[in-house]
Design an enzyme around this catalytic site. Structure first.
Site, mmCIF file in Angstrom:
data_model
loop_
_atom_site.group_PDB
_atom_site.id
_atom_site.type_symbol
_atom_site.label_atom_id
_atom_site.label_comp_id
_atom_site.label_asym_id
_atom_site.label_seq_id
_atom_site.Cartn_x
_atom_site.Cartn_y
_atom_site.Cartn_z
ATOM 1 C CB CYS A 81 8.260 3.635 1.652
ATOM 2 S SG CYS A 81 7.364 3.187 3.146
ATOM 3 C CD GLU B 139 3.927 -3.696 3.799
ATOM 4 O OE1 GLU B 139 3.703 -2.597 3.260
ATOM 5 O OE2 GLU B 139 3.024 -4.428 4.231
#
Length: 443
Positions: free
Chosen positions: A228, A194
């Protein structure tokens, strides 16, 4: 290893885990504040409440998710019973980041436990206070042979990566993602990465500009931009660019007051290294809003930069902080040229009232996930996969997908003995025509 095959045991441990988190919730919120002054509201909605909800959902559904699944057998194998068994990978390593240190450590951990794995969790040493409370909760709930927490810096992570794991789950930067993938490749270990990237936000002239400004300010400056999937830069039609900047200023003031440094609702940068990095992005930049910084408090104000140079650090690297570049465009060709500079972002945002405009962008560009007329919210639906593509990562999770991610699906056919059609056996002479007919009939 009762956690491997005993679903009831896994469920009981998850219930114990849930009770421990609820009991320690105030300590978790305080730890997050100590790490980077994360507001209590943000700590609840993005960390503790999120994980508590995920635990409850997993506890509710674990028996259904873990149950062997019967599938319709192929007529080629008649008579048979075809099942898919759900079994754990085995020994799992989870390496968590610092920006949402509680949520992004415990979210994959919940799924790995539910799937029956042994887990070693490496929380981030940067968010030290949160890592300590994470370790405390794990120690209270699990035997070390089942789930253990390894605190420490880069040297600890490097040592862990030298071990042979059955699965590795990593959340963090693209640069470290390369290191994780290389370490996993030595043992052919499957990985979920991720990662991140520069996530664009495109605004066309038809957009509800006031609402767009409000939703972008929220998505960008939540957690002081250390998200993010935060909008990394805005591409906006030149006819509405200056009006949009005025609305951004209005919303920043509405959110955080005339001096955001005094606001209890605006977080701080995690450490000096990241503060220095972000401060360097502003050197020579055309700052139209904000730009104020104070090292002693690791504070950088919500900042808007107009038309930055594409070869500047601000536009080369993922910002991961409260700085938002604004770039104007005149035509669809301009948008395409700009988006080509940063492919495969983790998130992708479009603000428009034109369905065709949004559909065209969505079909043309590869990205992890995104929203039309909002930011971040795709992360909240447990029925949607969350993950990247290409340089923004591999693998996706959330909800049942998280359980599936840490599960090996093992197909088994139980064949009946009362009928055995001989066409598959040698000698094959004269059978090709028949077998072609069978496959054509089955297709």
């Amino acid at each position: 290893m009762p956690y491997k095959n005993n679903i009831l045991y896994r469920k009981q441990k998850l219930i114990q885990f849930l009770h421990a988190i609820e009991m320690h919730e105030e300590s978790i919120i305080e730890a997050l504040y100590q790490d980077f002054k994360k507001p209590a509201f943000e700590a609840v909605i993005t960390e503790t409440a999120y994980i508590i909800t995920e635990l409850r959902d997993t506890i509710k559904n674990i028996e259904k998710w873990a149950k062997p699944k019967r599938v319709w057998p192929s007529l080629l194998n008649f008579p048979s019973t075809d099942l898919i068994y759900k079994e754990p990978y085995g020994k799992v390593l989870i390496i968590a980041p610092w920006n949402y240190p509680f949520q992004l450590a415990f979210s994959p951990l919940i799924a790995a436990i539910a799937a029956g794995n042994q887990v070693v969790l490496k929380p981030s040493e940067i968010s030290l206070n949160t890592s300590q409370i994470i370790s405390k909760i794990i120690h209270e709930c699990f035997e070390d042979t089942h789930v253990s927490c390894v605190e420490g810096g880069v040297e600890k992570a490097e040592a862990l990566l030298k071990e042979h794991w059955d699965y590795i789950f990593f959340t963090g930067s693209v640069a470290v993602g390369h290191i994780i993938a290389q370490a996993a490749a030595k043992h052919l270990t499957p990985v979920t990465l991720e990662l991140g990237g520069k996530s664009p936000c495109i605004i066309d002239a038809s957009a509800d500009l006031a609402l767009a400004a409000k939703r972008i300010v929220w998505g960008k400056f939540l957690n002081a931009g250390q998200t993010c999937i935060a909008p990394d830069y805005v591409i906006i039609h030149n006819t509405i660019k200056m009006r949009f900047i005025e609305l951004l200023q209005k919303e920043i003031t509405e959110f955080y007051g005339s001096n955001p440094e005094e606001s209890l609702d605006f977080a701080r940068i995690i450490n000096a290294k990241n503060w220095d990095r972000l401060k360097s992005y502003l050197n020579g930049a055309n700052i139209v809003i904000g730009g104020v910084s104070r090292f002693e408090d690791l504070y950088i104000a919500p900042t808007i930069v107009l038309e930055p140079e594409w070869n500047s650090l601000l536009m080369k690297e993922e910002i991961f902080g409260p700085i938002l570049p604004i770039i104007g465009y005149d035509s669809a060709v301009d948008i395409e040229q700009l988006l080509k500079k940063h492919t495969n972002p983790l998130a992708f945002y479009i603000f428009t009232k034109k369905k065709s405009f949004a559909k065209d962008l969505i079909l043309k560009h590869a990205f992890g996930g995104g929203c039309i007329n909002d930011t971040l919210i795709h992360f909240t639906n447990k029925k949607l996969p969350f993950g990247g593509i290409g340089t923004s990562g591999m693998g996706a999770y959330h909800g049942k997908l998280s359980f599936d991610l840490f599960t090996h699906f093992k197909p088994v056919i139980s064949r009946g003995n009362w009928l055995d059609i001989p066409i598959r056996y040698a000698p094959y002479k004269g059978k090709i025509g028949w077998i072609k007919m069978v496959f054509k009939w089955l297709s």
